[in-house]
Design a protein around this motif. Sequence first.
Motif, PDB file in Angstrom:
ATOM      1  N   GLN A 431       0.932  -1.318   0.056  1.00 26.74           N
ATOM      2  CA  GLN A 431      -0.067   0.190   0.306  1.00 26.74           C
ATOM      3  C   GLN A 431       1.093   1.363  -0.391  1.00 26.74           C
ATOM      4  OE1 GLN A 431      -3.202   0.630   0.250  1.00 26.74           O
ATOM      5  NE2 GLN A 431      -3.952  -1.891  -0.646  1.00 26.74           N
ATOM      6  N   GLU A 432       1.453   1.055   0.523  1.00 27.51           N
ATOM      7  CA  GLU A 432       3.161   2.574   0.754  1.00 27.51           C
ATOM      8  C   GLU A 432       3.678   2.774  -0.320  1.00 27.51           C
ATOM      9  OE1 GLU A 432       4.767   3.205   4.322  1.00 27.51           O
ATOM     10  OE2 GLU A 432       2.515   3.800   5.709  1.00 27.51           O
ATOM     11  N   LEU A 433       3.649   1.877  -1.128  1.00 22.07           N
ATOM     12  CA  LEU A 433       4.321   1.708  -1.859  1.00 22.07           C
ATOM     13  C   LEU A 433       3.317   2.463  -3.844  1.00 22.07           C
ATOM     14  CD1 LEU A 433       7.292  -1.432  -2.519  1.00 22.07           C
ATOM     15  CD2 LEU A 433       7.308   1.001  -2.037  1.00 22.07           C
ATOM     16  N   GLY A 434       2.454   2.413  -2.768  1.00 18.97           N
ATOM     17  CA  GLY A 434       1.030   2.579  -3.705  1.00 18.97           C
ATOM     18  C   GLY A 434       0.713   1.719  -4.795  1.00 18.97           C
ATOM     19  N   CYS A 435       0.467   0.463  -4.129  1.00 14.78           N
ATOM     20  CA  CYS A 435       0.852  -0.480  -5.791  1.00 14.78           C
ATOM     21  C   CYS A 435      -0.763  -0.416  -5.257  1.00 14.78           C
ATOM     22  CB  CYS A 435       0.770  -2.205  -5.470  1.00 14.78           C
ATOM     23  SG  CYS A 435       2.753  -1.754  -5.245  1.00 14.78           S
ATOM     24  N   LYS A 436      -1.987  -1.166  -6.479  1.00  8.43           N
ATOM     25  CA  LYS A 436      -3.324  -1.876  -6.739  1.00  8.43           C
ATOM     26  C   LYS A 436      -3.065  -2.833  -5.564  1.00  8.43           C
ATOM     27  CE  LYS A 436      -6.220   0.722  -9.925  1.00  8.43           C
ATOM     28  NZ  LYS A 436      -6.592   0.475 -10.966  1.00  8.43           N
ATOM     29  N   LEU A 437      -3.731  -3.388  -4.933  1.00 10.69           N
ATOM     30  CA  LEU A 437      -4.021  -4.887  -4.759  1.00 10.69           C
ATOM     31  C   LEU A 437      -4.717  -5.954  -5.147  1.00 10.69           C
ATOM     32  CD1 LEU A 437      -2.653  -4.415  -0.177  1.00 10.69           C
ATOM     33  CD2 LEU A 437      -1.721  -5.423  -2.586  1.00 10.69           C
ATOM     34  N   ALA A 438      -4.559  -6.815  -5.577  1.00 13.19           N
ATOM     35  CA  ALA A 438      -5.977  -8.047  -6.072  1.00 13.19           C
ATOM     36  C   ALA A 438      -5.588  -9.307  -5.243  1.00 13.19           C
ATOM     37  CB  ALA A 438      -6.154  -7.985  -7.570  1.00 13.19           C
ATOM     38  N   GLY A 440      -4.417  -9.856  -2.829  1.00  9.81           N
ATOM     39  CA  GLY A 440      -3.314  -9.356  -1.448  1.00  9.81           C
ATOM     40  C   GLY A 440      -2.106  -9.327  -2.942  1.00  9.81           C
ATOM     41  N   MET A 441      -2.077  -9.838  -3.625  1.00 11.79           N
ATOM     42  CA  MET A 441      -1.031  -9.512  -5.053  1.00 11.79           C
ATOM     43  C   MET A 441      -1.136  -8.167  -5.199  1.00 11.79           C
ATOM     44  SD  MET A 441       0.197 -13.010  -5.023  1.00 11.79           S
ATOM     45  CE  MET A 441       1.033 -12.347  -6.489  1.00 11.79           C
ATOM     46  N   PRO A 442      -0.143  -7.702  -5.394  1.00 15.85           N
ATOM     47  CA  PRO A 442       0.763  -6.043  -5.556  1.00 15.85           C
ATOM     48  C   PRO A 442       0.329  -5.794  -7.251  1.00 15.85           C
ATOM     49  CG  PRO A 442       2.960  -7.137  -5.211  1.00 15.85           C
ATOM     50  CD  PRO A 442       1.465  -7.988  -5.145  1.00 15.85           C
ATOM     51  N   PHE A 443       0.478  -4.869  -7.557  1.00 19.04           N
ATOM     52  CA  PHE A 443      -0.305  -4.220  -9.044  1.00 19.04           C
ATOM     53  C   PHE A 443       0.338  -2.902  -9.221  1.00 19.04           C
ATOM     54  CE2 PHE A 443      -2.230  -8.631  -9.049  1.00 19.04           C
ATOM     55  CZ  PHE A 443      -2.283  -8.599 -10.087  1.00 19.04           C
ATOM     56  N   LYS A 444       0.848  -2.652 -10.346  1.00 24.31           N
ATOM     57  CA  LYS A 444       1.230  -1.144 -10.659  1.00 24.31           C
ATOM     58  C   LYS A 444      -0.088  -0.300 -10.983  1.00 24.31           C
ATOM     59  CE  LYS A 444       6.700  -0.493 -11.624  1.00 24.31           C
ATOM     60  NZ  LYS A 444       7.344  -0.215 -12.696  1.00 24.31           N
ATOM     61  N   ASP A 445      -0.384   1.433 -10.173  1.00 20.88           N
ATOM     62  CA  ASP A 445      -0.871   1.891 -10.330  1.00 20.88           C
ATOM     63  C   ASP A 445      -0.463   3.054 -11.360  1.00 20.88           C
ATOM     64  OD1 ASP A 445      -3.295   3.077 -10.173  1.00 20.88           O
ATOM     65  OD2 ASP A 445      -4.097   2.757  -8.150  1.00 20.88           O
ATOM     66  N   ILE A 446      -1.064   4.194 -11.054  1.00 21.55           N
ATOM     67  CA  ILE A 446      -0.622   5.526 -11.447  1.00 21.55           C
ATOM     68  C   ILE A 446       0.520   6.369 -10.652  1.00 21.55           C
ATOM     69  CG2 ILE A 446      -2.701   6.927 -10.293  1.00 21.55           C
ATOM     70  CD1 ILE A 446      -3.017   8.434 -12.882  1.00 21.55           C
ATOM     71  N   ALA A 447       0.365   5.952  -9.622  1.00 26.06           N
ATOM     72  CA  ALA A 447       0.974   6.533  -8.645  1.00 26.06           C
ATOM     73  C   ALA A 447       1.801   5.565  -7.796  1.00 26.06           C
ATOM     74  CB  ALA A 447       0.406   7.558  -7.896  1.00 26.06           C
ATOM     75  N   THR A 448       2.800   4.516  -8.340  1.00 27.00           N
ATOM     76  CA  THR A 448       3.018   3.710  -7.389  1.00 27.00           C
ATOM     77  C   THR A 448       4.419   3.967  -7.640  1.00 27.00           C
ATOM     78  OG1 THR A 448       1.298   1.794  -8.193  1.00 27.00           O
ATOM     79  CG2 THR A 448       3.592   0.969  -7.261  1.00 27.00           C
ATOM     80  N   VAL A 449       5.693   3.168  -7.241  1.00 31.37           N
ATOM     81  CA  VAL A 449       6.577   3.772  -6.816  1.00 31.37           C
ATOM     82  C   VAL A 449       7.889   2.710  -8.406  1.00 31.37           C
ATOM     83  CG1 VAL A 449       7.400   4.013  -4.681  1.00 31.37           C
ATOM     84  CG2 VAL A 449       8.230   2.312  -5.911  1.00 31.37           C
ATOM     85  N   ASP A 450       8.614   2.916  -9.209  1.00 32.75           N
ATOM     86  CA  ASP A 450       9.342   2.204 -10.421  1.00 32.75           C
ATOM     87  C   ASP A 450       9.566   1.601 -10.193  1.00 32.75           C
ATOM     88  OD1 ASP A 450       7.483   4.183 -12.439  1.00 32.75           O
ATOM     89  OD2 ASP A 450       8.253   5.711 -11.357  1.00 32.75           O
ATOM     90  N   SER A 451      10.560   2.015  -9.006  1.00 32.40           N
ATOM     91  CA  SER A 451      11.743   1.017  -8.454  1.00 32.40           C
ATOM     92  C   SER A 451      12.214   0.879  -6.956  1.00 32.40           C
ATOM     93  CB  SER A 451      13.340   1.350  -9.542  1.00 32.40           C
ATOM     94  OG  SER A 451      13.098   0.767 -10.599  1.00 32.40           O
ATOM     95  N   ALA A 744      -6.312  -6.051   2.850  1.00 34.13           N
ATOM     96  CA  ALA A 744      -4.956  -5.148   3.107  1.00 34.13           C
ATOM     97  C   ALA A 744      -5.044  -4.472   4.864  1.00 34.13           C
ATOM     98  CB  ALA A 744      -4.505  -3.831   1.112  1.00 34.13           C
ATOM     99  N   GLN A 745      -6.251  -3.284   4.303  1.00 37.06           N
ATOM    100  CA  GLN A 745      -6.666  -2.532   5.982  1.00 37.06           C
ATOM    101  C   GLN A 745      -6.518  -3.409   7.108  1.00 37.06           C
ATOM    102  OE1 GLN A 745     -10.993  -2.443   5.164  1.00 37.06           O
ATOM    103  NE2 GLN A 745     -10.184  -0.517   3.329  1.00 37.06           N
ATOM    104  N   GLU A 746      -6.606  -4.296   7.030  1.00 36.21           N
ATOM    105  CA  GLU A 746      -6.335  -5.439   8.672  1.00 36.21           C
ATOM    106  C   GLU A 746      -4.412  -5.702   8.533  1.00 36.21           C
ATOM    107  OE1 GLU A 746      -6.767 -10.413  10.206  1.00 36.21           O
ATOM    108  OE2 GLU A 746      -7.662  -9.283   8.247  1.00 36.21           O
ATOM    109  N   ALA A 747      -3.952  -5.909   7.313  1.00 31.53           N
ATOM    110  CA  ALA A 747      -2.286  -6.045   7.295  1.00 31.53           C
ATOM    111  C   ALA A 747      -1.701  -4.861   7.820  1.00 31.53           C
ATOM    112  CB  ALA A 747      -1.666  -5.791   6.079  1.00 31.53           C
ATOM    113  N   MET A 748      -2.388  -3.663   7.467  1.00 36.29           N
ATOM    114  CA  MET A 748      -1.708  -2.229   8.054  1.00 36.29           C
ATOM    115  C   MET A 748      -2.545  -2.106  10.067  1.00 36.29           C
ATOM    116  SD  MET A 748      -2.769   0.784   4.741  1.00 36.29           S
ATOM    117  CE  MET A 748      -4.352  -0.269   4.042  1.00 36.29           C
TER     118      MET A 748
END
Length: 752
Positions: A431-438, A440-451, A744-748
Amino acid sequence: MRSLLLIICVLVSLSSAFSFTIPPVKRASTTLKETKEQKNWVNDLIWTPSWKSGARDKEFSEITNYNEDLSKVIRRKTRTVQCGPINFGSEHRIVRQTMATTNTADVDATVDQVMRCADKGFDLVRVTVQGRREASACAQIREKLFKKGYDIPLCADMHFNPVVASLVADAVEKIRINPGNFADGRKDFDDHIYETEEDFKQERQYLAEAFIPLVEKCKKLNRAMRIGTNHGSMSSRVLSFYGDTPRGMVESAIEFADICRSQDYHNFVFSMKASNPLVMVQGYRLIAAEQYRLGWDYPLHLGVTEAGDGEDGRMKSAIGIGTLLSDGIGDTVRVSLTEDPEFEYEPCNRLAEIAESRLFVSPTAAAKQSAVETYEDTRDIQSFAKRQGDLPTQIDSDQIDARGFLHRDGSVIAVVTPEMLKQENVQYLYQELGCKLAVGMPFKDIATVDSLLMRTLPPSDAVAERTHLRRLIEVSTGVIVPAGELEKDPMENTVALMTLPEAIEKGGKLPTGAIRLAIELNGKETTEQLKALETLNPVMLLNNPSTDISYLHASRRLFELLKEIDSKLPVIHHFESTSITDKNELALQIGMRCGSLLTDGLGDGVCVELTSDHRFSVDQLRQMSFGLLQGCRMRSTKTEFVSCPSCGRTLFDLQETTARIQEATGHLPGVTVAVMGCIVNGPGEMADADFGYVGTLPGKVDLYLGKEVVRKSIPNEEAVDGLVELIKEHGMWVDKEDEAEPEAQEAMSIAN
């Protein structure tokens, strides 16, 4: 002086009691009068030769420099301009100033606010003056401040009303006039196209007749003046002839300065403000460059207008103001925030302090600047061109998609530790990296870090942590790790980080598992070493100059050498600090250090690495990094707000309304919304906005599409909903997404 002001107050009170009014001034003709006396008077004014015709280049030569020294931070030499008890100019400290938000006619409230600003540390306070009532109030405000022991100078902010400007000059130490609407903002210019020099010059008759009485008054009373051009409120005449450009801003100001100079009045400063930091920087550099070749030395007032609030407002101000201060340009600073004026002091003062600490007169600063190897600075300050670094390309042997390691509009690299990849933390990290979650798996979004930059990796036997890291790599997130770490414990599909000497020594050979090379530069590399970059073929350069040399000048040298070898290697500005613990300080430092390069189109992204005791979250640093890129007009990942700082003209609670609009529309990347308290800061000032929310009458708002009003006199309590509907009508609305999946909310909550 105090007795004179008291007499003025009494006279004003008597005139009000007997309904006495000053007769309006008859508007001058827009063509030259036929009387010989009037022709001689106007034609005797000394006008600067035309820039557009090329006459200025012929008489004064071409522009050569915009500051004292490109390799050192030396304040631009400027004359002393007196403003009551303070002075503007290079022989004096940088003046800190702000603007009152009270209704100027409310004398007691304004006096109280000015005193709070003075107590905070400000040197000058500006107040709005819409008409005679406010001009009369200024005399009372000035006298009450004197009686309370405050001699802080006041500046009257004038728009549209030359007569009132002349009247209020009796009471205040400084007058701010806007060339775009002081006498040159008439509506009939909208229907007149100015194609020739003669067309343009003909209107100077009107300008001179309207402006000279104020100039004479200020000269007689030794009042200071600011000729304050704003990008968003240039007159139709100037827009028609010069276009919506920094050059138009400069020429508009020079025209008014010519009138001042013709009357032997020189107690004035210039400003070239814009809400777009890139336009603002270009405008100020141009007016400084023009002054060098004309032999002028008037001080400059720096500011990014309508910067907004919070972190974004501070970042945008640091980008624009900091860029100029970093080159020794600027004699007074105002940070325009949509907050109470007292809160403007800290960022205003801090930017001035940082700038003063970097002047070459400081032994520490001098040593850092002198340590940078000599180079030729070939930047063109009369135009903006973004240096575009090459993006990663795909190689047949790649098992993952490496093209997403960087972004074409500017990249963000986050620093991550192995601890963050633990099972109990990883969903929070995604979440902090700006990923979308599906699931529990991360995917890049418009404001996800690149590296990611990882100084150490989880050991290979930490199966869960390595799995979480691989999931990020699989969605095209680069993982940059020092080559030495990878040699000890390899990981597939990573990016090996080396210093340039190390990469040269190894011939660019990568550790087992690594698929790309990144090179970290410290600013001390020799020219020959940098030329070796051509054969090493790194995917990116991390620009991280050593703390004992000047970050700005070492970085400019790097880009000059890359230009020399025709290299398009992408450069990431690596901001590293061991001491910053305050988020506002961090925003100012990043904006000033990295923004001063990005505003010249030099750089392809940012990586912020902090090792202070106070640990900023990954999310905070990510958002600040994206804020920097957006402020430098690179990568838009959230709604851009152009929000005026409020003043006595504001017709609604600006802070509350701005917060409501941000809440309703803050999730729309690529959309720019202007929130303006009055018509003065209305269609003109929101030059870059897609939509505008402008106060017109108490409790009433007009909504704009671009610069055109499309809905009028909407009750303020209904206007935010009306703005949302307008955005929807023009196809720029998207619904808000849920902030996080339940897991994700629970993990946070666990991580917290």
